[in-house]
Scaffold this active site. Structure first.
Site, PDB file in Angstrom:
ATOM      1  N   SER A 238       0.793  -1.262  -0.082  1.00  0.00           N
ATOM      2  CA  SER A 238      -0.084  -0.014  -0.056  1.00  0.00           C
ATOM      3  C   SER A 238       0.847   1.228  -0.100  1.00  0.00           C
ATOM      4  O   SER A 238       1.985   1.249   0.337  1.00  0.00           O
ATOM      5  CB  SER A 238      -0.808   0.181   1.310  1.00  0.00           C
ATOM      6  OG  SER A 238      -1.624  -1.028   1.290  1.00  0.00           O
TER       7      SER A 238
HETATM    8  N1  SAH Z   1      -1.053  -4.680   3.820  1.00  0.00           N
HETATM    9  C1  SAH Z   1      -0.062  -5.010   2.894  1.00  0.00           C
HETATM   10  C2  SAH Z   1      -0.670  -4.519   1.620  1.00  0.00           C
HETATM   11  C3  SAH Z   1      -1.950  -5.180   1.138  1.00  0.00           C
HETATM   12  S1  SAH Z   1      -2.210  -5.455  -0.450  1.00  0.00           S
HETATM   13  C4  SAH Z   1       1.195  -4.622   2.950  1.00  0.00           C
HETATM   14  O1  SAH Z   1       1.533  -3.683   3.897  1.00  0.00           O
HETATM   15  O2  SAH Z   1       2.117  -4.648   2.016  1.00  0.00           O
HETATM   16  C5  SAH Z   1      -3.546  -6.771  -0.255  1.00  0.00           C
HETATM   17  C6  SAH Z   1      -3.437  -7.741  -0.080  1.00  0.00           C
HETATM   18  O3  SAH Z   1      -4.536  -8.649   0.491  1.00  0.00           O
HETATM   19  C7  SAH Z   1      -2.837  -8.842  -1.000  1.00  0.00           C
HETATM   20  O4  SAH Z   1      -1.541  -9.255  -0.528  1.00  0.00           O
HETATM   21  C8  SAH Z   1      -3.839  -9.944  -1.296  1.00  0.00           C
HETATM   22  O5  SAH Z   1      -3.405 -11.187  -1.708  1.00  0.00           O
HETATM   23  C9  SAH Z   1      -4.611 -10.070   0.045  1.00  0.00           C
HETATM   24  N2  SAH Z   1      -5.828 -10.305   0.071  1.00  0.00           N
HETATM   25  C10 SAH Z   1      -7.168 -10.299  -0.761  1.00  0.00           C
HETATM   26  N3  SAH Z   1      -8.047 -11.074  -0.396  1.00  0.00           N
HETATM   27  C11 SAH Z   1      -7.625 -11.598   0.859  1.00  0.00           C
HETATM   28  C12 SAH Z   1      -8.389 -12.680   1.692  1.00  0.00           C
HETATM   29  N4  SAH Z   1      -9.768 -12.883   1.525  1.00  0.00           N
HETATM   30  N5  SAH Z   1      -7.777 -13.028   2.837  1.00  0.00           N
HETATM   31  C13 SAH Z   1      -6.475 -12.828   3.095  1.00  0.00           C
HETATM   32  N6  SAH Z   1      -5.616 -11.788   1.962  1.00  0.00           N
HETATM   33  C14 SAH Z   1      -6.238 -11.298   1.099  1.00  0.00           C
END
Ligand code: SAH
Length: 213
Positions: free
Chosen positions: A55
């Protein structure tokens, strides 16, 4: 470079001292491939593989402020991604449980967090729509992917008095999708109150797990 980035975030309205301290302390470049180190201190989201992104720093700072993190809080994060947001929370003294649905990203983040010695982060491989009931209830829950709706399971796993910060899909008039940041507080009668924040653009929260193959 980190100092300059944090100055920019402060100009954009980030003001909680504990959040600023954490942003200054956590080396964001460790969450990037070596080839892209130069991008680590720009205020931008960046690809981390599997069509996912770390993010934007402003988004991390904004969500962390909304969550009102206190030392000792048990925090559940949905969407580990690179592990950077989890590191920020751990730096603030939270006990972190973080769920990722992509096995590859889960393993990589776990490695990075171990390398940086964030011992208070538990990386879980699973579907965040289900939360992690084994360790519930949580003082705080932070969702870092675009939620199509507010998952009931997560509300269940929030303790009374707890706070959840979640970006929820909203359609604009032009048909574009973006997310409304919501801060949800659960009171003593299990009643929920909602506060709206800014609009953001996240990768989608998807159902089910994705194993390596
Ligand atoms: N917090 C992260 C950025 C998140 S991007 C950081 O600091 O880098 C969003 C992430 O959520 C992605 O890696 C994606 O694979 C994950 N994601 C999407 N749907 C999800 C779900 N149902 N359960 C767990 N992770 C999920």
């Amino acid at each position: 470079m980190r100092r300059r980035l944090v100055d920019d975030l402060m100009d954009m309205g980030i003001s909680q001292t504990k959040v600023i301290k954490a942003l200054l302390a956590v080396p964001r470049h460790f969450f990037f491939e070596t080839a892209f180190l130069e991008q680590a201190y720009q205020n931008k989201a960046f690809p981390i593989g599997e069509k996912q992104t770390i993010s934007q720093p402003f988004t991390v700072a904004y969500q962390t402020e909304m969550l009102d993190v206190r030392a000792g809080d048990k925090v559940l994060e949905i969407g580990t991604g690179s592990g950077y947001q989890a590191a920020i929370l751990a730096n603030m003294g939270a006990h972190v449980f973080t769920i990722e649905r992509h096995k590859k990203l889960h393993l990589k983040a776990k490695k990075t967090l171990q390398l940086l010695r964030y011992q208070d982060v538990n990386c879980l491989f699973g579907d965040g729509f289900k939360g992690a009931p084994a360790f519930a209830p949580y003082d705080k829950i932070i969702v870092t992917a675009a939620a199509p709706y507010i998952p009931e399971e997560l509300i269940h796993q929030l303790r009374v008095g707890g706070i959840m910060v979640i970006p929820v899909d909203e359609q604009t008039e032009s048909g574009d999708k973006h997310q409304q940041m919501l801060r949800i507080t659960k009171d003593a009668t299990d009643k929920l109150s909602y506060e709206k924040g800014h609009l953001f653009s996240f990768v989608p929260m998807l159902k089910g797990k994705k194993d390596i193959r």
